[in-house]
Design an enzyme around this catalytic site. Structure first.
Site, PDB file in Angstrom:
ATOM      1  N   LYS A   1      -2.156 -89.045 -60.529  1.00 57.54           N
ATOM      2  CA  LYS A   1      -3.229 -88.563 -60.407  1.00 57.54           C
ATOM      3  C   LYS A   1      -3.340 -87.188 -59.643  1.00 57.54           C
ATOM      4  CE  LYS A   1      -7.910 -89.938 -58.150  1.00 57.54           C
ATOM      5  NZ  LYS A   1      -8.421 -91.320 -57.296  1.00 57.54           N
TER       6      LYS A   1
ATOM      7  N   SER B   1     -11.594 -96.992 -56.953  1.00 57.23           N
ATOM      8  CA  SER B   1     -11.288 -95.750 -57.647  1.00 57.23           C
ATOM      9  C   SER B   1      -9.925 -95.995 -58.404  1.00 57.23           C
ATOM     10  CB  SER B   1     -11.128 -94.405 -56.978  1.00 57.23           C
ATOM     11  OG  SER B   1     -12.100 -93.704 -56.312  1.00 57.23           O
TER      12      SER B   1
ATOM     13  N   SER C   1     -12.527 -92.783 -59.323  1.00 54.71           N
ATOM     14  CA  SER C   1     -12.036 -91.250 -59.552  1.00 54.71           C
ATOM     15  C   SER C   1     -10.896 -91.022 -60.209  1.00 54.71           C
ATOM     16  CB  SER C   1     -12.028 -90.589 -58.117  1.00 54.71           C
ATOM     17  OG  SER C   1     -11.084 -91.071 -57.346  1.00 54.71           O
TER      18      SER C   1
END
Length: 480
Positions: free
Chosen positions: A94, A193, A169
């Site tokens: 990420k 997330s 996210s």
């Protein structure tokens, strides 16, 4: 038995980490060959999915060549080294995780040219385990949302339906894993997330116990709630990804040693909460959850109805902690409100909300958090349950820009629905995992969430694997 190499490139792209690792050691597949295959898939499919912000092809091939040289040198000779099951495995990160000499944007305009001088602790650990880093995945800006509809780098698209969100996210990570653009990814989870996109993309997502994986070198959202965890296509693969980064109690079991037969000798007791989690759930998701519970019963799991105090207060308490902590970080960094125009509208609005949380409100939320932690663990002990079973999200993947969803003749904000069942595990600081539990008639995946006591990752993975064995072989999305 010598493992057979998958017959097609697609089958190879969707093989498990465990299968790939065996092929490497039998020299039926090389890390360089595999890395080139996945980089080709990224070239072909990322324009449709927008899962990656930055692809580090040259670095990945260099790492793959090193892994190949180590694994393919003669055993016992100079140069030979087997770093473990992740050696030579292509993964992604990420884009809020620091990577040395590679830009780390956190999905923001503000950090679009930021290049860290050091790796995050988890990146250093994964490199030491021999993982090949393919690149940095797209995400909700500054990890402050659940859609991954990014205003600066474009929205991430769900591999099962390109008109829908992947969740967030860590949406780019989940989309990349689900689409066969990596074999696993590392994301962050502050209010769901990792688990939300795992459920919406039909993969496995694990949030470890708070503090059990280092957040050093991670751009923070809420330090009291932030966690780092793996996304993968199977429970065992998630365990292999967690192994090198998990800081275990001395003598504790390694997740990487999870065996496919390890849970057969033990019966588990699972708690089904009476309140909150099942109060607001779409019918198609509820049907899949009920079927998942029946599957667990067939595996001799004992089910017990339980009641967990303070559940209805977790959403408000989570907001009252996360909002001011996020705003403080952005203020201390000198970005907010000075560069307010450089944020997406939703993130800017939430940072503004953080300025309005009174100190007494924040401290009261922390106090409630401590009570919730105590009562969650007391409930599990008193009821003698190993874990709690609930839906990961009450809905499947919404359409991009779909702000509300109707359940039982009432419109609910999409963001609140996706966070609803995930915040409790973050507030309690306990491990939680989302495992695929089937597809709705519309062809969208849903997730079963299991939540255990602090530091019970190994037990949680065993239970998850027990359920996974009841499910059909995972499907691969057909991306037009």
């Amino acid at each position: 038995m010598t493992p057979a190499r998958p017959s097609t490139d697609t089958d190879l792209a969707f093989a498990t980490i465990e299968e790939i690792a065996r092929l490497f050691r039998k020299r039926k597949l090389s890390p360089v060959e595999l890395t080139k295959l996945i980089l080709t898939r990224i070239d072909q499919l990322n324009p449709k999915l927008n899962a990656y912000i930055t692809v580090t092809a040259d670095q990945a091939l260099t790492q793959a060549k090193k892994a190949e040289a180590e694994l393919f040198s003669p055993r016992g000779r100079k140069g030979y080294r087997d770093r473990g099951p992740l050696h030579g495995i292509p993964i992604s990160l990420k884009d809020n995780i620091y990577t040395k000499d590679i830009r780390t944007t956190a999905g923001s305009k503000i950090l679009q040219d930021f290049i860290p001088k050091e790796d995050a602790a988890v990146v250093a650990q994964l490199k030491n385990a021999g993982a090949v880093i393919l690149g940095k995945t797209n995400m909700h800006e500054f990890a402050y949302g659940v859609t991954s509809n990014n205003p600066h780098y474009g929205p991430v698209h769900n591999p099962w339906d390109l008109s829908r969100i992947p969740g967030g996210s860590s949406g780019g990570s989940a989309a990349a894993v689900a689409a066969g653009l990596c074999y696993g990814s590392i994301g962050t989870d502050t209010g769901g997330s990792v688990r939300i996109p795992a459920a919406l993309c039909g993969i496995v997502g694990l949030k470890p116990t708070l503090g059990c994986v280092s957040v050093e070198g991670i751009i923070p959202l809420s330090p009291k709630l932030d966690c780092v965890g793996p996304l993968a296509r199977t429970v065992h693969d998630a365990a292999l990804l967690l192994g090198p980064i998990l800081q275990r109690p001395k003598g504790g079991p390694s997740p990487a040693r999870l065996k496919r037969s390890s849970s057969k000798s033990r019966k588990f007791t699972l708690g089904i909460p009476k309140e909150f989690f099942l109060d607001v759930v779409a019918q198609d998701v509820r049907a899949l959850f009920d079927e998942a519970v029946r599957s667990l019963k067939k595996q001799d799991a004992r089910l017990k109805e339980i009641s967990i105090p303070l559940l209805n207060e977790t959403e408000e308490a989570g907001n009252q902690i996360a909002w001011p902590e996020a705003t403080l970080y952005h203020q201390q960094s000198g970005w907010f409100p000075k560069q307010a125009a450089d944020y997406g509208a939703d993130v800017s609005a939430r940072l503004e909300m953080g300025t309005k949380v009174a100190a007494t409100t924040y401290l009261s939320a922390l106090e409630l958090r401590e009570k919730f932690i105590q009562q969650f663990h007391q409930t599990l002990r008193a009821a003698e349950v190993d874990a709690v079973a609930v839906p990961t999200t009450p809905i499947t993947a919404p359409l991009i820009n779909q702000e509300t969803i109707r359940i039982a003749d009432k419109d609910h904000p999409t963001r609140a629905l996706l966070l609803r069942a995930n915040r409790p595990a973050n507030l309690a600081g306990v491990p939680a995992i989302s495992i695929p539990c089937g597809f709705t008639p519309a062809g969208l995946p849903a997730g079963l969430q299991l939540i255990a006591a602090a530091s019970d990752e190994h037990l949680l993975l065993q239970i998850a694997q027990t359920f996974e064995r009841t499910q059909p072989k995972p499907r691969c999305p057909e991306i037009p």
